[in-house]
Write an enzyme that holds these catalytic residues in place. Sequence first.
Site, PDB file in Angstrom:
ATOM      1  N   ASP A 166     -59.938 113.881  65.828  1.00 30.96           N
ATOM      2  CA  ASP A 166     -60.247 112.743  64.950  1.00 30.96           C
ATOM      3  C   ASP A 166     -59.179 112.679  63.855  1.00 30.96           C
ATOM      4  OD1 ASP A 166     -63.279 111.526  63.311  1.00 30.96           O
ATOM      5  OD2 ASP A 166     -61.194 111.013  62.972  1.00 30.96           O
ATOM      6  N   ASP A 225     -69.101 117.776  64.831  1.00 28.18           N
ATOM      7  CA  ASP A 225     -67.926 117.317  64.086  1.00 28.18           C
ATOM      8  C   ASP A 225     -67.845 118.036  62.745  1.00 28.18           C
ATOM      9  OD1 ASP A 225     -66.773 114.065  62.840  1.00 28.18           O
ATOM     10  OD2 ASP A 225     -65.815 116.015  62.990  1.00 28.18           O
ATOM     11  N   LYS A 276     -72.930 117.028  62.106  1.00 31.79           N
ATOM     12  CA  LYS A 276     -71.899 117.526  61.196  1.00 31.79           C
ATOM     13  C   LYS A 276     -72.068 119.034  61.014  1.00 31.79           C
ATOM     14  CE  LYS A 276     -69.874 113.591  60.159  1.00 31.79           C
ATOM     15  NZ  LYS A 276     -68.545 113.286  60.722  1.00 31.79           N
ATOM     16  N   TRP A 301     -69.205 102.830  65.409  1.00 31.23           N
ATOM     17  CA  TRP A 301     -70.076 103.470  64.407  1.00 31.23           C
ATOM     18  C   TRP A 301     -70.201 102.551  63.205  1.00 31.23           C
ATOM     19  CZ3 TRP A 301     -69.396 105.343  59.340  1.00 31.23           C
ATOM     20  CH2 TRP A 301     -70.422 106.185  58.872  1.00 31.23           C
ATOM     21  N   GLU A 361     -65.525 118.295  67.632  1.00 29.00           N
ATOM     22  CA  GLU A 361     -64.648 117.267  67.064  1.00 29.00           C
ATOM     23  C   GLU A 361     -63.934 117.797  65.824  1.00 29.00           C
ATOM     24  OE1 GLU A 361     -65.933 113.181  67.060  1.00 29.00           O
ATOM     25  OE2 GLU A 361     -65.053 112.843  65.089  1.00 29.00           O
ATOM     26  N   LYS A 409     -60.099 106.067  64.112  1.00 27.31           N
ATOM     27  CA  LYS A 409     -60.455 105.210  62.972  1.00 27.31           C
ATOM     28  C   LYS A 409     -59.390 104.133  62.850  1.00 27.31           C
ATOM     29  CE  LYS A 409     -63.100 108.687  60.472  1.00 27.31           C
ATOM     30  NZ  LYS A 409     -62.823 110.001  61.035  1.00 27.31           N
TER      31      LYS A 409
HETATM   32  C1  0XW Z   1     -68.638 109.489  61.660  1.00 23.18           C
HETATM   33  N1  0XW Z   1     -67.455 108.940  61.127  1.00 23.18           N
HETATM   34  C2  0XW Z   1     -66.843 107.913  61.948  1.00 23.18           C
HETATM   35  C3  0XW Z   1     -67.780 108.366  59.808  1.00 23.18           C
HETATM   36  C4  0XW Z   1     -67.599 109.461  58.811  1.00 23.18           C
HETATM   37  O1  0XW Z   1     -66.923 109.015  57.701  1.00 23.18           O
HETATM   38  C5  0XW Z   1     -66.793 110.500  59.457  1.00 23.18           C
HETATM   39  C6  0XW Z   1     -66.400 109.924  60.762  1.00 23.18           C
HETATM   40  C7  0XW Z   1     -66.112 111.007  61.763  1.00 23.18           C
HETATM   41  O2  0XW Z   1     -66.419 110.943  62.916  1.00 23.18           O
HETATM   42  O3  0XW Z   1     -65.439 111.942  61.345  1.00 23.18           O
HETATM   43 MG    MG Z   2     -65.006 112.735  63.187  1.00 22.21          MG
END
Ligand code: 0XW
Ligand code: MG
Length: 373
Positions: free
Chosen positions: A245, A197, A168, A324, A222, A269
């Site tokens: 994303d 990301d 991150k 994930w 990302e 997602k």
């Molecule tokens: C890693 N994730 C799938 C879970 C976190 O909430 C954020 C997300 C991402 O990749 O942004």
């Molecule tokens: Mg992401």
Amino acid sequence: MRKTTPTIKEIRVYRMPLPAKTLYNMSSSAVLTPESTIVALIDSDGVIGYGESCMATPQAQEANNDSIRSSLSILSPSVIGINPMELDLINSTMENSLKGETEAKAAIDIACWDLIGKRLGKSVAELLGGNITDEVITYHVVGITSPENAEKEAERLQVEGISRIQLKAGGRAIENDIEAIKAVSGVLKGGTVLDVDTNRGWTEDEAIQVSNACLEVSMSMEQPCASEEELYRLKPKIFHPLIVDESATDMNTISKMVSASIADGFGLKITRIGGLTPMKAVRDFCIETQTPMSSDDAWGGDIIGAAGVALGTTVPSSLNRGAWLANTYHQVHYDPVNGPRIENGIIKLPKGGPGLGLVIDEEIFGKPDQVHN
Ligand code: 0XW
Ligand code: MG
């Protein structure tokens, strides 16, 4: 296999706190105690399908966990009496009763897939066209931290067999991000993939700065900036693959970003797309266009985790950016025996039975927040 034609008889909505037990912070916010929303969808034969939707923090996306539950108070009554096996009718009925709110619709949609699997004696992966394997690769998140800690965490994860690391970044001085990226890339073993990301955390200039400063780093970027427009402007100015994303909201946007060669891959997602029904179409598009994709979600427990793994096992490994699990960070299982977990960098398909493969004791969720029948 049941022969009767079922209808949705009752929908129970639960809230389930899933507090982060270890620090998990992104550019906009740190995860505290997200309240997941669980949907139990019961048909006229008493078969129960489970769905789930959970946002990690209110700042990280347009939806939030309260809005999901308030949307379900509108969506649930609209599908009572409909055959849960008629997924397109379920989704069009939800669309006609409430615009947008895909994260809430996803919980009902996923519950229908679980229920259909239970009625037919098939896994959700089979219903999605068949799983290529019984397991899917995963990636592990290293939250925003000092370069030293990020380096240590990356080393630890690789010892545990993790071969995809999502670092991150964003929300702090760009020099700190660059230092953390270089520290982590310095300890990556051969074959370990690095994705940086920022969850929309950089400006265009910052993203260009990072890409220039990290030319020698093999990584993907990302969702470096917040909006689609910024990503379109940014793509020709960076040297690293661009993974989309948060902007990958629907098939229309996704297909445009592929045809415009903006997206080199997606962090998808299931709840943002609206459930497994729309996600299956996006998966097919990614396979058709050979575009790498992940199959994950923002936060949540075994139900959304199992949905992501089910879909992930139907994606060819060459395109699979992984599934994930948030339970690495909150350590809650709804099904302690079959709930999905990470072992040596992979997640196995839950095998507790048909549908999502979970055996759920609804007691664990306490009193329902809403009951619709
Ligand atoms: C890693 N994730 C799938 C879970 C976190 O909430 C954020 C997300 C991402 O990749 O942004
Ligand atoms: Mg992401």
